[in-house]
Design an enzyme around this catalytic site. Structure first.
Site, short mmCIF file in Angstrom:
data_model
loop_
_atom_site.label_atom_id
_atom_site.label_comp_id
_atom_site.label_asym_id
_atom_site.label_seq_id
_atom_site.Cartn_x
_atom_site.Cartn_y
_atom_site.Cartn_z
CG ASP A 66 -2.68 -35.94 -32.62
OD1 ASP A 66 -1.60 -36.12 -33.21
OD2 ASP A 66 -3.69 -36.66 -32.80
CD GLU A 83 0.12 -33.85 -36.27
OE1 GLU A 83 0.76 -34.67 -36.95
OE2 GLU A 83 -0.96 -34.12 -35.72
#
Length: 511
Positions: free
Chosen positions: A212, A248
């Site tokens: 993330d 990401e």
């Protein structure tokens, strides 16, 4: 010996791009906010038998409990410790899920929130999903433990302490993302705490990680953490297997930070993919499906073997993240199925399917003011994913991955794996078709008039079952039958008003 050393080094360096799915399985599904007990069941009853390669799960580590608004989905992106204890379940349930999914050939990929801890504004002693104490204002997270020394407060150069300009890569990496306490990943202690967490997950049996907020970390710091990671658990993976990494990074162009900076660590999320495909399928900005012949790198995307692709994700389906209004979601079901069908048929990238929950949208000035709403729940407890008689899901779980058209295209991708893009046809507008070698063929009609054409499929002669309108059951077909001549051609007719304006046939749908 030299050659062997070279090859083993090569294998080690490149392993992080390999999804580690079981052979013949080519897609993963994001079961967003599902409970571990429901994922374990879904692996056994559906994902394993239907050819899915793996599941991206929501962050499994302890997070802050947000009460205003009440239990939003994004509270799970505000860690307080690395204990495996969330609304999705406890450590025992997590371990059970990983074991049961692996045992039916379905891998687990963890959403790893390692850039930051929770927001600085949370009060000392605030509620957490496992009861761990923290004092974010003082940077105290004793359950890890982290203290003020472990954050980037002194490194950030902006007056606010937050990211003020995305044109400055130092701000983006060293300052706080929306008030979230930014971990000092250049410190070996912090790297070790994160690696210990990820290694625990690897030892349990997970196959890899979505990293993330990778854009908000220096690529070298991510690499330093990855270099500490164990090989995958040999109960399910060949000795020496490395975790699959996908980072990401939102890069639509025009910013200081580019996706390519992260290729050394693993794959990267290609956010241009869904944004552009949505624009094409919606026929916005003069785009046409006929322009998709060179889809992929030809559209300015990253190399296929570095890309993790998707039509929508948990952020941009609710207007967060990247892509804007063009993103197609389950709310636009007809066009969404067209886009997902195209993605799963096309060879570019490693594909991820979305599985969502419904929420009560409320648009004010074009913005959904309810975009925060968390998963279906009773007083904060996530609801069970119930399965209806028609195989759809209840309790407001959308389960796009169970829609026949999507589930059958996941199988299509498995069947055509490794076959070249072939037999492209387009009418100059929004009727297109293409094949994958001699293993599969797909035809789309996204125009406002009938498609009626004889097309070269590349497939052996015979009768095939269209896997969009139905299923092959035994030796019969519940949907449209397609007759392929000995020369490989077939006649296709698709009404512009069809429920699903596309047809797909493949080697295993032959009757």
């Amino acid at each position: 010996m030299k050659l062997f050393l070279l090859l083993s080094a090569f294998g080690f360096c490149w392993a992080q791009y390999a999804p580690q799915t079981q052979s013949g399985r080519t897609s993963i599904v994001h079961l967003f906010e599902w409970r571990w007990v429901d994922i374990a069941l879904e692996c056994e009853r559906y994902l394993g038998p239907k050819g899915f390669g793996g599941v991206q799960v929501s962050p499994p580590n302890e997070n802050i409990v947000v009460t205003n608004p009440s239990r939003p989905w994004w509270e799970r992106y505000q860690p307080v410790s690395y204990k495996l204890c969330t609304r999705s379940g406890n450590e025992n349930e997590f371990r059970d899920m990983v074991t049961r999914c692996n045992n039916v050939g379905v891998r687990i990929y963890v959403d790893a929130v390692i850039n930051h801890m929770c927001g600085s504004g949370a009060a000392a002693g605030t509620g957490t999903t496992c009861g761990s104490y923290c004092n974010p204002g003082n940077r105290e997270f004793p359950a890890v433990p982290y203290s003020a020394w472990d954050f980037n407060d002194g490194k950030c150069k902006t007056a606010s302490g937050g990211i003020e300009s995305y044109n400055d890569p130092y701000q983006v990496r060293d300052c706080q993302l929306v008030g979230l306490l930014d971990l000092a990943l250049e410190k070996d202690y912090v790297r070790s705490m994160i690696a210990d967490y990820l290694n625990k997950l690897i030892d349990i049996g997970v196959a890899g990680f979505r990293i993330d907020a990778s854009k908000h970390m220096w690529p070298g710091d991510i690499k330093a953490v990855l270099d500490k990671l164990h090989n995958l658990n040999t109960n399910w993976f060949p000795a020496g297997s490395r975790p699959f990494i996908f980072q990401e990074v939102i890069d639509l162009g025009g910013e200081a930070i580019q996706s390519s900076e992260y290729f050394g660590n693993g794959r990267v999320t290609e956010f241009k993919y869904g944004a552009k495909l949505g624009t094409v399928v919606r026929k916005w900005s003069g785009e046409k499906m006929s322009y998709l012949k060179n889809w992929g790198e030809g559209w300015g995307f990253m190399p296929s073997d570095r890309a993790l692709v998707f039509v929508d994700n948990h952020d941009n389906q609710r207007g967060h993240g990247a892509g804007g209004a063009s993103i197609l979601t389950f709310w636009d079901a007809r066009l969404y199925k067209v886009a997902v069908g195209f993605m799963l048929a096309h060879p570019y990238g490693f594909t991820r399917v979305m599985s969502s929950y419904r929420w009560a949208r409320n648009f004010v000035n074009g913005q959904d003011v309810n975009d925060w709403i968390g998963p279906p729940n009773n007083n904060g407890v996530i609801k069970e994913v119930t399965i209806n008689a028609d195989t759809t899901c209840g309790n407001d779980w959308v389960c796009e991955h169970r829609w026949r058209q999507i589930r059958n295209m996941v199988w299509f991708r498995n069947v055509v794996d490794g076959q070249p893009f072939a037999n492209w046809w387009a009418n100059g507008s929004n009727q297109v078709a293409f094949g994958r070698g001699n293993r599969g063929f797909i035809v789309f009609n996204n125009d406002d008039w009938q498609l009626s054409s004889t097309l070269q499929t590349g497939l052996p002669g015979g009768t095939y079952c269209d896997v969009i309108s139905g299923d092959k059951v035994g030796n019969s077909c519940t949907g449209i039958k397609v007759y392929v001549s000995s020369d490989g051609t077939a006649q296709f007719s698709i009404s512009n008003s069809a429920e699903d304006p596309f047809i797909a046939i493949h080697a295993e749908s032959k009757l």
